[in-house]
Design an enzyme around this catalytic site. Structure first.
Site, PDB file in Angstrom:
ATOM      1  N   ASN A   1      -4.746   2.261  -1.674  1.00 37.40           N
ATOM      2  CA  ASN A   1      -5.382   0.970  -1.671  1.00 37.40           C
ATOM      3  C   ASN A   1      -6.219   0.821  -3.078  1.00 37.40           C
ATOM      4  OD1 ASN A   1      -7.605   2.555  -0.912  1.00 37.40           O
ATOM      5  ND2 ASN A   1      -8.640   0.313  -0.361  1.00 37.40           N
TER       6      ASN A   1
ATOM      7  N   LYS B   1       0.784  -1.273  -0.011  1.00 38.76           N
ATOM      8  CA  LYS B   1       0.297  -0.067  -0.089  1.00 38.76           C
ATOM      9  C   LYS B   1       0.813   1.191  -0.077  1.00 38.76           C
ATOM     10  CE  LYS B   1      -4.158  -1.812   2.077  1.00 38.76           C
ATOM     11  NZ  LYS B   1      -5.292  -1.904   3.175  1.00 38.76           N
TER      12      LYS B   1
ATOM     13  N   LEU C   1     -11.786  -4.263  13.342  1.00 44.35           N
ATOM     14  CA  LEU C   1     -11.491  -4.334  11.758  1.00 44.35           C
ATOM     15  C   LEU C   1     -11.373  -5.818  11.175  1.00 44.35           C
ATOM     16  CD1 LEU C   1      -9.236  -1.301  11.450  1.00 44.35           C
ATOM     17  CD2 LEU C   1     -11.840  -1.171  12.002  1.00 44.35           C
TER      18      LEU C   1
ATOM     19  N   GLY D   1      -3.524  -1.112  18.589  1.00 42.59           N
ATOM     20  CA  GLY D   1      -2.504  -1.478  17.563  1.00 42.59           C
ATOM     21  C   GLY D   1      -1.883  -0.159  16.753  1.00 42.59           C
TER      22      GLY D   1
ATOM     23  N   ASP E   1      -9.816   2.701   2.163  1.00 38.88           N
ATOM     24  CA  ASP E   1      -9.992   1.873   3.441  1.00 38.88           C
ATOM     25  C   ASP E   1     -10.628   2.980   4.358  1.00 38.88           C
ATOM     26  OD1 ASP E   1      -9.014  -0.481   2.784  1.00 38.88           O
ATOM     27  OD2 ASP E   1      -7.076   0.170   3.077  1.00 38.88           O
TER      28      ASP E   1
END
Ligand code: NAP
Length: 292
Positions: free
Chosen positions: A92, A71, A227, A131, A107
């Site tokens: 993306n 990406k 996600l 994350g 995204d």
């Protein structure tokens, strides 16, 4: 599907690509909208990204999606990059323009549409991001002007710190801060956070894992947005619901990033009914029942 001399091709560039759900989205939309378009995955080996992008253009592809790990790597080989994709640092979707491809990030707009569809608001929210990888960074950037507070929790706290610094450097307010995942007990109780789960933990086949396994953590959140979409109900979602919160998976984000890409390629609007059809096709491809 009737492939003839006029069929246009779109594809997915990534490594691996074998488990992608994108053909189910795009081929369903093309068929339902009566467009002579086919979508295929292309497994591109490391070191061949430039040839893949230039080759896709030379082969007259209408557009491409780009997935891990390329990406960011595709960006130098594009004719243009959309400002949002540039800010996020990840592309993306490639859209054919004169002389090359223009890179977009669908995204994050996809995630925004998914949150909206699920009735989850961001404006003024206190958000925890679990994350600090590529997607977590993109989420933090997207939230920078929306959320009141952004706490980025990560196993490797330096990565979370780097993202928080980047977000604060370009946001007028300084909404972001970093925390080591193991320090979650320092989060105030009763604040009512929206938690966005952006790690790989809990993904098939290790479905009994959650990045934070203690039920106490989940009393701090009112909504858990994972996600991950395989499994349809992750351990993180189960723990969120057990503590009385609302929980969602990442399947709608995947759907909407695809819908937005399809609209960019074809210039057509995908209606709600067609979105439903594509969503159903994705669930079928994943063997998820309509009740989820
Ligand atoms: P990434 O860059 O590889 O980042 C992975 C993150 O997970 C890192 O923060 C890493 O922590 C953490 N992590 C991995 N294993 C861990 C463990 N055992 N314990 C604690 N933390 C762990 O991945 P990404 O590209 O950002 O993707 C993140 C997730 O988003 C994936 O699950 C992916 O499926 C999902 N995703 C969903 C969609 C959608 O459309 N729904 C689209 C894209 C991605 P460290 O930094 O400490 O290593």
């Amino acid at each position: 599907m009737n492939i003839d001399g006029y069929t246009r091709t779109c594809g997915l560039i990534g490594c691996p690509v074998e488990h992608t759900m994108s053909p189910a989205i795009h081929n369903t939309l093309a068929e339902a909208m009566g467009q002579n378009l086919v979508y295929v995955p292309f497994h591109v080996q490391a070191g061949h990204v430039r040839e893949a992008v230039e080759g896709a253009f030379a082969l007259n592809l209408l557009g491409c999606n780009v997935t891990v790990p390329y990406k960011s790597q595709v960006i130098p080989y594009l004719k243009e990059t959309d400002p949002l994709a540039e800010k996020i640092g990840a592309v993306n979707t490639l859209v054919r323009v004169e002389g090359g491809f223009r890179g977009y990030n669908t995204d994050m707009p996809g995630l925004l549409r998914a949150l909206e569809a699920d009735g989850v608001t961001l404006k003024g929210e206190k958000v925890l991001i679990l994350g600090a990888g590529g997607v977590a960074r993109a989420v933090a950037v997207m939230l920078s002007e929306l959320a009141e507070e952004i706490v980025i929790l990560n196993r490797t706290v330096e990565k979370a710190r780097k993202i928080a610094e980047e977000v604060n450097a370009c946001a007028e307010r300084k909404p972001a801060r970093a925390m080591s995942t193991e320090d979650w007990r320092k989060l105030p109780k009763g604040e009512g956070y929206l938690a966005i789960q952006a790690t790989n933990v809990g993904m098939f086949p290790r479905t009994d894992e959650a990045v934070i396994g203690e039920p106490d953590f989940y009393e701090r959140i009112h909504t858990g947005y994972d996600l991950i979409f395989n499994p349809a109900k992750t351990r993180f979602m189960q723990l969120t619901e057990a503590a009385g919160g609302r929980a969602y998976n990442g399947l709608k984000m995947l759907l909407y990033q695809g819908v937005i890409a399809y609209e960019l390629w074809t210039g057509r609007t995908v209606t709600g009914e067609l979105e439903e059809r594509a969503y159903h096709a994705m669930k079928q491809a994943m063997n998820i029942g309509d009740g989820e």
